[in-house]
Design a protein around this motif. Sequence first.
Motif, short mmCIF file in Angstrom:
data_model
loop_
_atom_site.label_atom_id
_atom_site.label_comp_id
_atom_site.label_asym_id
_atom_site.label_seq_id
_atom_site.Cartn_x
_atom_site.Cartn_y
_atom_site.Cartn_z
N GLU A 23 0.82 -1.21 0.00
CA GLU A 23 0.00 0.00 0.00
C GLU A 23 0.86 1.27 0.00
N SER A 24 1.97 1.23 0.68
CA SER A 24 2.82 2.42 0.75
C SER A 24 3.46 2.75 -0.59
N SER A 25 3.46 1.79 -1.49
CA SER A 25 4.08 2.00 -2.82
C SER A 25 3.05 2.25 -3.91
N HIS A 26 1.78 2.42 -3.52
CA HIS A 26 0.74 2.63 -4.53
C HIS A 26 1.04 3.83 -5.43
N GLY A 27 1.58 4.88 -4.83
CA GLY A 27 1.91 6.07 -5.62
C GLY A 27 2.93 5.76 -6.71
N TRP A 28 3.92 4.93 -6.37
CA TRP A 28 4.93 4.55 -7.37
C TRP A 28 4.34 3.64 -8.43
N PHE A 29 3.45 2.73 -8.02
CA PHE A 29 2.82 1.84 -9.00
C PHE A 29 1.95 2.62 -9.98
N SER A 30 1.40 3.74 -9.53
CA SER A 30 0.52 4.51 -10.41
C SER A 30 1.25 5.07 -11.62
N ILE A 31 2.56 5.31 -11.49
CA ILE A 31 3.31 5.91 -12.61
C ILE A 31 3.36 4.97 -13.81
N PRO A 32 3.84 3.71 -13.66
CA PRO A 32 3.83 2.82 -14.83
C PRO A 32 2.42 2.50 -15.31
N PHE A 33 1.44 2.41 -14.39
CA PHE A 33 0.06 2.14 -14.80
C PHE A 33 -0.45 3.27 -15.69
N PHE A 34 -0.18 4.51 -15.27
CA PHE A 34 -0.63 5.66 -16.05
C PHE A 34 0.07 5.72 -17.41
N LEU A 35 1.38 5.49 -17.43
CA LEU A 35 2.12 5.51 -18.68
C LEU A 35 1.64 4.42 -19.63
N VAL A 36 1.38 3.23 -19.09
CA VAL A 36 0.87 2.13 -19.91
C VAL A 36 -0.47 2.52 -20.52
N PHE A 37 -1.33 3.15 -19.71
CA PHE A 37 -2.64 3.56 -20.20
C PHE A 37 -2.52 4.57 -21.34
N VAL A 38 -1.67 5.58 -21.16
CA VAL A 38 -1.50 6.61 -22.19
C VAL A 38 -0.93 6.01 -23.48
N ILE A 39 0.13 5.20 -23.35
CA ILE A 39 0.75 4.58 -24.53
C ILE A 39 -0.24 3.66 -25.23
N THR A 40 -1.03 2.92 -24.46
CA THR A 40 -2.02 2.01 -25.05
C THR A 40 -3.07 2.77 -25.84
N SER A 74 -10.82 -1.23 -25.06
CA SER A 74 -11.91 -1.54 -24.14
C SER A 74 -11.37 -2.15 -22.85
N LEU A 75 -10.38 -3.02 -22.99
CA LEU A 75 -9.82 -3.72 -21.83
C LEU A 75 -9.15 -2.75 -20.85
N VAL A 76 -8.31 -1.86 -21.36
CA VAL A 76 -7.64 -0.92 -20.46
C VAL A 76 -8.61 0.11 -19.91
N SER A 77 -9.68 0.40 -20.65
CA SER A 77 -10.65 1.40 -20.19
C SER A 77 -11.45 0.92 -18.99
N VAL A 78 -11.67 -0.40 -18.89
CA VAL A 78 -12.45 -0.92 -17.76
C VAL A 78 -11.57 -1.35 -16.58
N THR A 79 -10.26 -1.29 -16.75
CA THR A 79 -9.37 -1.72 -15.66
C THR A 79 -8.52 -0.57 -15.10
N VAL A 80 -7.77 0.11 -15.95
CA VAL A 80 -6.76 1.06 -15.47
C VAL A 80 -7.35 2.27 -14.75
N PRO A 81 -8.42 2.93 -15.25
CA PRO A 81 -8.94 4.10 -14.51
C PRO A 81 -9.32 3.77 -13.06
N ARG A 82 -9.93 2.61 -12.84
CA ARG A 82 -10.29 2.22 -11.48
C ARG A 82 -9.03 2.02 -10.62
N MET A 83 -8.00 1.38 -11.21
CA MET A 83 -6.74 1.18 -10.47
C MET A 83 -6.10 2.51 -10.12
N LEU A 84 -6.09 3.45 -11.06
CA LEU A 84 -5.50 4.76 -10.79
C LEU A 84 -6.30 5.50 -9.71
N GLY A 85 -7.63 5.29 -9.70
CA GLY A 85 -8.45 5.88 -8.65
C GLY A 85 -8.06 5.35 -7.27
#
Length: 314
Positions: A23-40, A74-85
């Motif tokens: 949980e303490s690293s969630h902020g760091w995990f958000s960076i690659p998740f966000f980049l993956v979403f944008v690139i996708t 469609s796949l990233v749209s139903v998964t990544v925004p919730r994870m970033l939230g």
Amino acid sequence: MSSCNNSISQPLIFVLAGIPGLESSHGWFSIPFFLVFVITVLGNTTILCIIQVEKSLHEPMFLLLAMLSVVDLSLVSVTVPRMLGIFWMKAKEISFNACLTKMFFIPSFYVMESGILLAIAFDRFVAIWYPLRYTTILAKNMLVKMALAVLARAVAVLTPVPILAKRLESFQTHIIAYSYCAYMAVVQIACGDISDHIVYGLMVIVASVGFDLFFIILSYGLILHAVFQIPSWEAWGKALSTCGSHLCVIALFYSPVVFSVLAQILGYHMAPYLQIIIDNLYFLLPPMVNPLIYGARTKQMREWVLRTLHCHGN
């Protein structure tokens, strides 16, 4: 059998834990998740725009790639925004009905993508084995039938998911130790006998991923057999180069799920956070890498991008 001393009735709200233990690293995990979403989003939107604008790409192979891009988006749209939230705003609560909806759509898009990869393997098989009949066999009406078959299978195989989950009446907790609403993650916190749910989960894997992977391997085995019969080194290299990009995508797509299934069969127990990270790879890496691999390996797409950049440069 999961027993509960202090069970709770079916909750109206579930809480998604994100990645438990980190949980303490969630902020760091958000960076690659966000980049993956944008690139996708950028990569797959570019693929769709190129195929739409370039009339020469209105061929079976590229139309299948367009289907793949739609499913990836469609796949990233139903998964990544919730994870970033969860990572950014601690938005961990999700209603029971919304969770049921996610349970259906997330694996449905994954199964659809698996079906499209099988269709692409079939396309390459026809192109190598029956080049003179390629456009006849893979006419537009055949592509429509293949797309409908992919959609129908996903719906048929995964419609029981929300129905079975809705029948779970009591739970050990309302906290789902996952970053998204996964069917088995919800089943594991339910009380009572869950053996039927486990059997169903295995049937879904066999009927979708297992079935597709078997015929993909068979298709490429036949393709390689045909390629090695070609006397021309130039034709041989071209065929292997074309199939090589598809094999990279297939390996990337199926490796996490195969690794996860084998680990469970062999009794290897991974740390929960590691299991969740690997499961997230199912939905994050292939949609990001697919347009990069196909865009870089496809001559027509490379030329279109270079022409566009050149025009903007001037």
